[in-house]
Design a protein around this motif. Structure first.
Motif, mmCIF file in Angstrom:
data_model
loop_
_atom_site.group_PDB
_atom_site.id
_atom_site.type_symbol
_atom_site.label_atom_id
_atom_site.label_comp_id
_atom_site.label_asym_id
_atom_site.label_seq_id
_atom_site.Cartn_x
_atom_site.Cartn_y
_atom_site.Cartn_z
ATOM 1 N N ALA A 92 -2.385 -5.423 -3.615
ATOM 2 C CA ALA A 92 -2.765 -4.892 -4.765
ATOM 3 C C ALA A 92 -3.189 -3.751 -5.041
ATOM 4 C CB ALA A 92 -3.656 -6.182 -6.011
ATOM 5 N N GLY A 93 -3.292 -3.429 -6.461
ATOM 6 C CA GLY A 93 -3.857 -1.757 -7.253
ATOM 7 C C GLY A 93 -2.944 -0.547 -6.389
ATOM 8 N N PRO A 94 -3.284 0.395 -6.641
ATOM 9 C CA PRO A 94 -1.901 1.631 -6.511
ATOM 10 C C PRO A 94 -2.374 2.057 -5.288
ATOM 11 C CG PRO A 94 -4.964 2.183 -6.601
ATOM 12 C CD PRO A 94 -4.539 0.968 -7.222
ATOM 13 N N LEU A 95 -0.886 2.761 -5.349
ATOM 14 C CA LEU A 95 -0.094 2.926 -3.788
ATOM 15 C C LEU A 95 -0.891 3.461 -3.023
ATOM 16 C CD1 LEU A 95 3.528 3.331 -4.368
ATOM 17 C CD2 LEU A 95 2.472 1.425 -3.290
ATOM 18 N N VAL A 96 -1.842 3.913 -2.041
ATOM 19 C CA VAL A 96 -2.651 4.490 -0.664
ATOM 20 C C VAL A 96 -1.362 5.943 -0.448
ATOM 21 C CG1 VAL A 96 -3.850 2.647 0.565
ATOM 22 C CG2 VAL A 96 -1.333 3.883 1.370
ATOM 23 N N ALA B 13 -0.918 6.537 4.386
ATOM 24 C CA ALA B 13 -0.039 5.553 5.141
ATOM 25 C C ALA B 13 0.333 5.760 6.611
ATOM 26 C CB ALA B 13 0.880 5.206 4.374
ATOM 27 N N ARG B 14 1.226 7.246 6.477
ATOM 28 C CA ARG B 14 1.480 7.978 8.266
ATOM 29 C C ARG B 14 0.307 7.600 8.842
ATOM 30 N NH1 ARG B 14 2.054 12.861 5.474
ATOM 31 N NH2 ARG B 14 4.178 12.057 5.202
ATOM 32 N N PRO C 109 5.353 3.840 4.080
ATOM 33 C CA PRO C 109 5.761 2.489 3.318
ATOM 34 C C PRO C 109 4.874 2.119 2.162
ATOM 35 C CG PRO C 109 4.292 2.556 4.914
ATOM 36 C CD PRO C 109 4.269 3.471 5.380
ATOM 37 N N PRO C 110 4.893 1.862 0.882
ATOM 38 C CA PRO C 110 4.721 1.599 -0.183
ATOM 39 C C PRO C 110 3.468 0.506 -0.218
ATOM 40 C CG PRO C 110 6.491 0.036 -0.538
ATOM 41 C CD PRO C 110 6.396 1.244 0.364
ATOM 42 N N ILE C 111 2.540 1.085 0.047
ATOM 43 C CA ILE C 111 0.852 -0.267 1.361
ATOM 44 C C ILE C 111 0.301 0.095 -0.226
ATOM 45 C CG2 ILE C 111 -1.067 0.189 2.194
ATOM 46 C CD1 ILE C 111 1.040 1.386 4.323
ATOM 47 N N ASP D 205 -5.644 -5.543 9.217
ATOM 48 C CA ASP D 205 -4.604 -5.323 7.738
ATOM 49 C C ASP D 205 -3.021 -5.948 7.465
ATOM 50 O OD1 ASP D 205 -7.376 -3.427 7.085
ATOM 51 O OD2 ASP D 205 -5.908 -2.341 8.796
ATOM 52 N N LEU D 206 -3.365 -7.056 7.219
ATOM 53 C CA LEU D 206 -2.332 -8.351 6.877
ATOM 54 C C LEU D 206 -1.300 -7.349 6.343
ATOM 55 C CD1 LEU D 206 -3.781 -11.804 7.880
ATOM 56 C CD2 LEU D 206 -2.537 -9.771 9.419
ATOM 57 N N THR D 207 -1.895 -7.561 4.867
ATOM 58 C CA THR D 207 -0.878 -7.205 3.673
ATOM 59 C C THR D 207 -0.077 -5.353 3.912
ATOM 60 O OG1 THR D 207 -2.872 -5.745 2.384
ATOM 61 C CG2 THR D 207 -2.051 -8.642 1.799
ATOM 62 N N ALA D 208 -0.581 -4.882 4.515
ATOM 63 C CA ALA D 208 -0.385 -3.555 4.666
ATOM 64 C C ALA D 208 0.678 -3.580 5.426
ATOM 65 C CB ALA D 208 -1.558 -2.235 5.413
ATOM 66 N N LEU D 209 0.820 -4.510 6.410
ATOM 67 C CA LEU D 209 1.628 -4.078 7.840
ATOM 68 C C LEU D 209 2.813 -5.232 7.655
ATOM 69 C CD1 LEU D 209 -0.812 -4.319 10.400
ATOM 70 C CD2 LEU D 209 0.702 -2.116 10.565
#
Length: 427
Positions: A75-79, A84-85, A120-122, A132-136
């Motif tokens: 949730a929230g804004p994209l990093v 992300a890189r 990716p849109p994390i 970091d389950l949601t990000a991956l």
């Protein structure tokens, strides 16, 4: 930059994330060995033949892709693209360390994504320092083509799902970027302090070799000895000068230790389960307690460094130290550099807030099966947020210590220039 699972540094993560450095893949042998071993496993294997979390005792059959879909719920804004890189770099390096059991054919695909500049849109929120389950999971769905991105696609198998996401790569990436930036500012802070020492003719006596006690303190003192001349101005200066090597040296040591902790985890196969010696070893090495503790200390060190900078700024406003008009004004009654103290104290207040430790909290989730959290994710996020206010405090000191202000005028441009100079001095 070759990644091989053993030598990734915070500086290299910064170079790829912000500098556009390209990556190549070293030997994939360890990853291939773990993958081949994973194909031969029998019996219950967490996340492969079982569910995850509280579902660890529930038998499943080919449910891996559903695991990705259910966990891509941040949730929230994209990093930022840079963050992300950096995450992709860290995860690729970890997979090269071996132990995940993932198909090694994913490795060049991740390298292609990094080198092509696709991220990716994390989302910002979704982890508490235990992976970091949601990000991956979001990244995995991008590779599968189920989430939109411009990067390469790869048909992850069901058995690759948990091995791909069982990592704190996003947290470690943030931590690496923060450690690199803060360490660079700590070095630049020594040069800023030198300007203040010269401006008030502070005594160099506290930096004599006979006085030094520790490695960090000796490093700071040697830098000051190289430029300061003997002065008979005062027997003892305020702590911002007299205790600078002691306090700032401790901060430099904390930053060095934080870098070591982060780099250890970036080059480790902290997988659950770990595939090694032909077996699946269920463990808790994804837990980032060490990183959280190191970053709590680092943020406290940032606050101390900024406090001493603000203290030196206060002396620069005083005629008793500078021999000039109050606030370095160009005429009696002028405001001169007065506003710099307000700006510095605003930034310092932010740093005090960010220095609050995260490791005093915990969480109990997944029906009680996961009953502790490091909150290293928050520790890393806050450490990144420390960079800007620390730079601003140092910029205020630099402007006051080096510029002939003359007539009253806006100083925002001076501060912008000082911040650019600080970045230029940073390695």
């Amino acid at each position: 930059m070759e990644l091989d699972g053993t030598g990734l540094t915070c500086a290299q993560v910064h170079e790829v994330a912000h500098g556009g450095a390209r990556v190549t893949i070293g030997s994939p042998d360890r990853a291939r060995t773990a993958w081949l071993a994973a194909q031969q496993l029998t019996g219950p294997v967490y996340g492969q033949t079982t569910g995850v979390g509280a579902n660890k005792d529930v038998d499943v059959d080919e449910g891996g892709l559903d695991l990705l879909r259910s966990h891509a719920g941040g949730a929230g804004p994209l990093v930022s693209e840079e963050r992300a890189r950096a995450m992709l770099v860290v995860r690729l390096n970890q997979l090269l360390a071996g132990g995940s059991g993932i198909d090694p054919r994913i490795l060049p695909v991740l390298a292609e994504a990094i080198n092509s500049g696709h991220t990716p849109p994390i989302r910002t929120y979704g982890a508490i320092g235990t992976g970091d389950l949601t990000a991956l999971a979001t990244t995995a769905l991008c590779l599968l083509g189920e989430k939109e991105w411009q990067g390469p696609h790869y048909p992850l198998a069901s058995g690759d799902a948990l091995p791909f996401i069982s990592s704190g790569a996003a947290t470690l990436a943030d931590a690496a970027l923060a450690v690199h930036a803060i360490t660079a500012l700590f070095e630049a802070a020594i040069e800023v302090a030198v300007r203040s020492f010269l401006a008030v003719e502070a005594s160099p006596e506290p930096f004599a070799q006979a006085v030094q006690l520790g490695e960090g303190q000796a490093h700071v003192a040697s830098r000051l000895r190289a430029v300061l001349q003997a002065s008979g101005a005062r027997v003892q200066d305020p702590y911002g000068y007299r205790a600078f090597a002691r306090v700032h040296g401790a901060a430099i040591e904390v930053a060095r230790r934080a870098g070591q902790v982060v780099e250890t985890d970036m080059n480790a196969a902290a997988e659950n389960p770990l595939i090694a010696d032909g077996l699946a070893w269920h463990n808790g090495n994804f837990h980032a307690a060490g990183v959280a503790l190191a970053l709590d200390s680092l943020r406290a060190a940032v606050a101390q460094t900024a406090q001493l900078s603000a203290a030196r700024l206060a002396t620069l406003m005083e005629p008793a130290y500078t021999g000039r008009l109050p606030f370095l004004a160009g005429k009696p009654g002028g405001s001169g550099a007065m506003i710099l103290e307000y700006v510095a104290q605003d930034a310092l207040a932010e740093l005090r807030h960010l220095a609050t430790p995260v490791t005093t909290g915990t969480a109990v989730i997944s029906r009680g099966t996961e009953d502790h959290a490091s909150f290293a994710t928050q520790a890393a996020r806050y450490a990144l947020r420390c960079v800007e206010p620390l730079e601003i405090v140092l910029a205020c000191e630099l402007v006051a210590a080096t510029e002939d202000l003359g007539a009253d005028r806006p100083l925002d441009g001076d501060l912008d220039m000082a911040r650019r100079l600080l970045r230029a001095e940073s390695p």
